[in-house]
Design an enzyme around this catalytic site. Structure first.
Site, PDB file in Angstrom:
ATOM      1  N   LYS A   1       4.763  22.916 -13.823  1.00  0.00           N
ATOM      2  CA  LYS A   1       4.280  21.475 -13.256  1.00  0.00           C
ATOM      3  C   LYS A   1       4.256  21.464 -11.721  1.00  0.00           C
ATOM      4  CE  LYS A   1       3.173  16.885 -13.780  1.00  0.00           C
ATOM      5  NZ  LYS A   1       3.148  15.737 -14.477  1.00  0.00           N
TER       6      LYS A   1
ATOM      7  N   LYS B   1       1.741  11.506 -10.542  1.00  0.00           N
ATOM      8  CA  LYS B   1       0.671  10.873 -11.099  1.00  0.00           C
ATOM      9  C   LYS B   1       1.286   9.616 -11.697  1.00  0.00           C
ATOM     10  CE  LYS B   1      -2.869  12.675 -13.421  1.00  0.00           C
ATOM     11  NZ  LYS B   1      -3.564  13.508 -14.890  1.00  0.00           N
TER      12      LYS B   1
ATOM     13  N   ARG C   1      -5.325  21.120 -11.465  1.00  0.00           N
ATOM     14  CA  ARG C   1      -4.463  20.196 -12.293  1.00  0.00           C
ATOM     15  C   ARG C   1      -4.845  19.582 -13.664  1.00  0.00           C
ATOM     16  NH1 ARG C   1      -0.487  15.315  -9.925  1.00  0.00           N
ATOM     17  NH2 ARG C   1       0.302  14.877 -12.052  1.00  0.00           N
TER      18      ARG C   1
ATOM     19  N   ARG D   1       0.940  -1.238   0.165  1.00  0.00           N
ATOM     20  CA  ARG D   1       0.038  -0.103  -0.106  1.00  0.00           C
ATOM     21  C   ARG D   1       0.781   1.314  -0.034  1.00  0.00           C
ATOM     22  NH1 ARG D   1      -3.113  -2.945   4.035  1.00  0.00           N
ATOM     23  NH2 ARG D   1      -4.755  -3.959   2.839  1.00  0.00           N
TER      24      ARG D   1
ATOM     25  N   HIS E   1      -4.420  10.805 -26.277  1.00  0.00           N
ATOM     26  CA  HIS E   1      -4.513   9.630 -25.601  1.00  0.00           C
ATOM     27  C   HIS E   1      -5.434   8.654 -26.445  1.00  0.00           C
ATOM     28  CE1 HIS E   1      -3.542  10.558 -21.057  1.00  0.00           C
ATOM     29  NE2 HIS E   1      -2.499  10.568 -21.992  1.00  0.00           N
TER      30      HIS E   1
ATOM     31  N   GLU F   1       5.467  18.834 -24.524  1.00  0.00           N
ATOM     32  CA  GLU F   1       5.248  18.871 -23.069  1.00  0.00           C
ATOM     33  C   GLU F   1       5.700  20.495 -22.527  1.00  0.00           C
ATOM     34  OE1 GLU F   1       2.645  17.147 -21.828  1.00  0.00           O
ATOM     35  OE2 GLU F   1       3.092  14.870 -21.901  1.00  0.00           O
TER      36      GLU F   1
ATOM     37  N   HIS G   1      -4.493  16.410 -24.328  1.00  0.00           N
ATOM     38  CA  HIS G   1      -4.439  14.915 -23.902  1.00  0.00           C
ATOM     39  C   HIS G   1      -5.626  14.284 -24.378  1.00  0.00           C
ATOM     40  CE1 HIS G   1      -0.670  16.098 -22.358  1.00  0.00           C
ATOM     41  NE2 HIS G   1      -0.159  14.700 -21.937  1.00  0.00           N
TER      42      HIS G   1
ATOM     43  N   HIS H   1       4.286   9.591 -27.033  1.00  0.00           N
ATOM     44  CA  HIS H   1       3.340  10.328 -26.337  1.00  0.00           C
ATOM     45  C   HIS H   1       3.349  12.006 -26.780  1.00  0.00           C
ATOM     46  CE1 HIS H   1       0.776  11.623 -22.887  1.00  0.00           C
ATOM     47  NE2 HIS H   1       1.823  12.474 -22.524  1.00  0.00           N
TER      48      HIS H   1
ATOM     49  N   GLU I   1      -5.824  16.322  -8.832  1.00  0.00           N
ATOM     50  CA  GLU I   1      -6.503  16.693  -9.922  1.00  0.00           C
ATOM     51  C   GLU I   1      -7.989  17.107  -9.756  1.00  0.00           C
ATOM     52  OE1 GLU I   1      -5.593  14.034 -13.195  1.00  0.00           O
ATOM     53  OE2 GLU I   1      -6.892  15.449 -14.602  1.00  0.00           O
TER      54      GLU I   1
ATOM     55  N   ASN J   1      -3.732  18.610 -18.612  1.00  0.00           N
ATOM     56  CA  ASN J   1      -4.193  17.517 -19.737  1.00  0.00           C
ATOM     57  C   ASN J   1      -4.272  18.144 -20.830  1.00  0.00           C
ATOM     58  OD1 ASN J   1      -6.111  14.995 -19.921  1.00  0.00           O
ATOM     59  ND2 ASN J   1      -4.448  14.591 -18.402  1.00  0.00           N
TER      60      ASN J   1
HETATM   61  N1  LIG Z   1       2.810  10.738 -14.866  1.00  0.00           N
HETATM   62  C1  LIG Z   1       2.795  11.831 -15.632  1.00  0.00           C
HETATM   63  O1  LIG Z   1       2.456  12.795 -15.258  1.00  0.00           O
HETATM   64  C2  LIG Z   1       3.274  11.797 -17.075  1.00  0.00           C
HETATM   65  C3  LIG Z   1       3.498  12.934 -17.829  1.00  0.00           C
HETATM   66  C4  LIG Z   1       3.788  12.952 -19.122  1.00  0.00           C
HETATM   67  C5  LIG Z   1       3.928  11.675 -19.772  1.00  0.00           C
HETATM   68  N2  LIG Z   1       3.605  10.464 -19.125  1.00  0.00           N
HETATM   69  C6  LIG Z   1       3.936   9.321 -19.681  1.00  0.00           C
HETATM   70  O2  LIG Z   1       5.316   9.254 -20.147  1.00  0.00           O
HETATM   71  C7  LIG Z   1       5.276   8.473 -21.052  1.00  0.00           C
HETATM   72  C8  LIG Z   1       6.409   8.804 -22.138  1.00  0.00           C
HETATM   73  O3  LIG Z   1       7.581   9.265 -21.878  1.00  0.00           O
HETATM   74  P1  LIG Z   1       8.732   9.170 -22.587  1.00  0.00           P
HETATM   75  O4  LIG Z   1       8.295  10.006 -23.806  1.00  0.00           O
HETATM   76  O5  LIG Z   1       9.951   9.722 -21.669  1.00  0.00           O
HETATM   77  O6  LIG Z   1       8.857   7.966 -23.412  1.00  0.00           O
HETATM   78  P2  LIG Z   1       9.710   6.561 -23.056  1.00  0.00           P
HETATM   79  O7  LIG Z   1       9.592   6.468 -21.615  1.00  0.00           O
HETATM   80  O8  LIG Z   1       8.983   5.764 -23.669  1.00  0.00           O
HETATM   81  O9  LIG Z   1      11.064   6.619 -23.546  1.00  0.00           O
HETATM   82  C9  LIG Z   1      11.264   6.894 -24.841  1.00  0.00           C
HETATM   83  C10 LIG Z   1      12.442   6.072 -25.149  1.00  0.00           C
HETATM   84  O10 LIG Z   1      13.629   6.665 -24.957  1.00  0.00           O
HETATM   85  C11 LIG Z   1      14.668   5.610 -24.423  1.00  0.00           C
HETATM   86  N3  LIG Z   1      15.663   6.544 -23.416  1.00  0.00           N
HETATM   87  C12 LIG Z   1      15.268   6.843 -22.302  1.00  0.00           C
HETATM   88  N4  LIG Z   1      16.221   7.676 -21.638  1.00  0.00           N
HETATM   89  C13 LIG Z   1      17.176   7.596 -22.593  1.00  0.00           C
HETATM   90  C14 LIG Z   1      18.438   8.212 -22.824  1.00  0.00           C
HETATM   91  N5  LIG Z   1      19.000   9.009 -21.738  1.00  0.00           N
HETATM   92  N6  LIG Z   1      19.315   8.040 -23.778  1.00  0.00           N
HETATM   93  C15 LIG Z   1      18.811   7.256 -24.862  1.00  0.00           C
HETATM   94  N7  LIG Z   1      17.508   6.557 -24.867  1.00  0.00           N
HETATM   95  C16 LIG Z   1      16.827   6.836 -23.798  1.00  0.00           C
HETATM   96  C17 LIG Z   1      13.744   4.698 -23.570  1.00  0.00           C
HETATM   97  O11 LIG Z   1      14.280   3.553 -23.426  1.00  0.00           O
HETATM   98  C18 LIG Z   1      12.615   4.635 -24.760  1.00  0.00           C
HETATM   99  O12 LIG Z   1      13.102   3.805 -25.855  1.00  0.00           O
HETATM  100  C19 LIG Z   1       3.977   7.869 -21.607  1.00  0.00           C
HETATM  101  O13 LIG Z   1       3.731   6.800 -21.187  1.00  0.00           O
HETATM  102  C20 LIG Z   1       3.250   9.074 -20.891  1.00  0.00           C
HETATM  103  O14 LIG Z   1       2.017   8.556 -20.577  1.00  0.00           O
HETATM  104  C21 LIG Z   1       3.464  10.718 -17.692  1.00  0.00           C
HETATM  105  O1  LIG Z   2       0.317  15.468 -14.424  1.00  0.00           O
HETATM  106  C1  LIG Z   2      -0.791  15.741 -14.935  1.00  0.00           C
HETATM  107  O2  LIG Z   2      -1.960  15.788 -14.405  1.00  0.00           O
HETATM  108  C2  LIG Z   2      -0.846  15.519 -16.710  1.00  0.00           C
HETATM  109  O3  LIG Z   2      -2.044  15.522 -17.035  1.00  0.00           O
HETATM  110  C3  LIG Z   2       0.371  15.524 -17.152  1.00  0.00           C
HETATM  111  C4  LIG Z   2       0.121  14.803 -18.637  1.00  0.00           C
HETATM  112  O4  LIG Z   2       1.130  15.234 -19.412  1.00  0.00           O
HETATM  113  C5  LIG Z   2       0.524  13.353 -18.433  1.00  0.00           C
HETATM  114  O5  LIG Z   2       0.602  12.810 -19.997  1.00  0.00           O
HETATM  115  C6  LIG Z   2      -0.612  12.339 -17.711  1.00  0.00           C
HETATM  116  O6  LIG Z   2       0.067  11.102 -17.612  1.00  0.00           O
HETATM  117  C7  LIG Z   2      -1.795  12.331 -18.424  1.00  0.00           C
HETATM  118  O7  LIG Z   2      -2.582  11.829 -17.229  1.00  0.00           O
HETATM  119  P1  LIG Z   2      -3.963  11.353 -17.489  1.00  0.00           P
HETATM  120  O8  LIG Z   2      -4.524  11.374 -16.089  1.00  0.00           O
HETATM  121  O9  LIG Z   2      -4.633  11.866 -18.498  1.00  0.00           O
HETATM  122  O10 LIG Z   2      -3.864   9.722 -17.793  1.00  0.00           O
HETATM  123 ZN   LIG Z   3       1.474  14.241 -21.320  1.00  0.00          ZN
END
Ligand SMILES: NC(=O)c1ccc[n+]([C@@H]2O[C@H](COP(=O)([O-])OP(=O)(O)OC[C@H]3O[C@@H](n4cnc5c(N)ncnc54)[C@H](O)[C@@H]3O)[C@@H](O)[C@H]2O)c1
Ligand SMILES: O=C(O)C(=O)C[C@@H](O)[C@H](O)[C@H](O)COP(=O)(O)O
Ligand SMILES: [Zn+2]
Length: 359
Positions: free
Chosen positions: A226, A142, A240, A120, A251, A184, A247, A263, A236, A244
């Protein structure tokens, strides 16, 4: 080594985002006291990123377990999460231990999710190695995984204990991934910080390189956008949602593309759609839409999508988390840095906006 910048994310559980070059030594200090075992989750394809992280933690006296996972979005599945829960059990990860996620946003989302659900909740520290993960995914607590029904449909909010943005990891990132992260960054410009837009517009080519003259400033500005938002509204409840922007359609496109599109690329298309929605709803003029297209195109991001995809995308958007019952909701703009919401729009409006981005 450069001077580290510390950006504090406020809230009930405040934490620091450390940004700089040669800052890996700060990692052990981001863990809360009393940690014995640290499970380091990283893409199997990036051993050169995880090795120094494991060494820094071992040198600080921790028992380190390296847990490789599939690359990118392929890791955001319940099957991979289950393998990690199993490994935590085998290695005896307790509530006083920690998870460290090293990699892009997909890896940090997965690491946050398994840390939040194991026992948890155990602490997680994130070491983002893509531009996108530094400026967005790793900050804000998130986390999530995908299901066959859609993107990020299962997840929690767990603020990390700390985030370490080691800028020396960025030069190996493929250009297309760096550019995807810029989507972003640019989003941060449209929703909150117009100076981001001005910096990119002044020299778009430089913005696409980690060694560009303004790259560090762009990274720090977007992290501050952010941090300010999630520090005020972790779960959210309202504010927050502005993060999005773009998005809702993004998505849906990612799902339609079976997560083969980056993404950030999907977010770029989604932002043009959201800008068109804002214009057609009478909130902004054509100039804001034109500015959106121009800035995204100038750094090499896509702005259109297939005309015949609309029925499928419309269907996918029904599961967006901002929806309330049958009411579709969008983040739109009333101007630059003036985000707002569009509630329950007419189907004709949604379709008309899609026609504007169709190819
Ligand atoms: N939680 C949140 O608030 C939030 C916000 C935005 C995006 N996201 C999520 O993030 C993901 C996208 O992230 P991303 O764009 O980083 O993609 P990713 O994690 O898929 O990484 C992209 C590629 O880069 C490679 N890589 C990573 N670091 C590297 C480096 N320094 N040198 C060479 N290669 C490297 C990875 O192995 C992968 O092949 C999505 O799943 C999206 O939904 C989450
Ligand atoms: O942090 C957040 O809140 C965002 O919406 C940031 C987005 O860039 C990110 O892709 C996030 O993962 C989207 O969230 P979701 O709740 O729409 O899945
Ligand atoms: Zn995003």
């Amino acid at each position: 080594m450069t001077t580290a910048t510390r950006i504090t994310v406020r809230g009930d559980n405040p934490y620091d985002v450390v940004v700089g070059t040669g800052v890996l030594g700060e990692l052990p200090g981001l863990l809360k006291p009393g940690v014995r075992t640290v499970a380091v989750i990283h893409p199997a394809s990036l051993p050169e990123m995880s090795r120094p992280v494991c060494e820094a933690l071992s040198d600080a006296g921790h028992d380190v377990v390296a847990l490789p996972v599939p690359d990118g979005e392929q890791a955001k599945t319940v099957e991979v999460a289950a393998q990690l829960w199993s490994a935590f059990g085998r290695y005896g990860v307790t509530r006083s231990d920690a998870v460290v996620g090293v990699g892009g946003g997909a890896t940090t989302d997965l690491a946050g999710f398994v840390a939040a659900t194991w026992l948890r909740g155990v602490q997680v520290v994130l070491v983002p190695t893509t531009l996108l993960a530094m400026v967005d995914a790793a900050v804000g607590g998130k986390n999530g995984i995908d299901t066959p029904e859609g993107k990020n449909l299962v997840g929690t909010f767990l603020p990390p204990a700390g985030v370490l943005c080691e800028l020396a990891t960025l030069p190996t990132l493929p250009r297309a991934d760096y550019v995807a992260g810029l989507a972003e960054v640019i989003k941060g410009g449209f929703i909150a910080d117009p100076e981001i837009l001005a910096l990119v517009e002044a020299d778009p080519d430089a913005a696409t390189r980690p060694d560009g003259p303004h790259s560090r400033e762009l990274i720090e500005r977007k992290i501050r956008v952010k941090a300010d938002v999630v520090g005020a509204d972790l779960r959210e409840a309202g504010l927050r949602e502005i993060l999005n922007y773009g998005h809702t359609l993004a998505h849906a496109i990612e799902r339609a593309e079976h997560y083969q599109m980056r993404h950030g690329e999907a977010v770029a298309i989604g932002m043009v759609y959201a800008a068109e929605l804002s214009r057609l709803d009478g909130r902004v003029g054509a100039d804001l839409v034109q500015r959106t297209r121009a800035i995204l195109t100038s750094v090499g991001l896509p702005t259109t999508y297939h005309a015949d995809a609309w029925p499928r995308l419309r269907d996918h958007m029904r599961l967006d988390k901002k929806n309330r019952g049958a009411k579709q909701r969008f983040v739109v703009l009333d101007g630059v840095a003036r985000p707002s919401r569009l509630e329950d729009p007419a189907e004709e409006l949604l379709e008309a906006a899609y026609r504007e981005i169709s190819r």
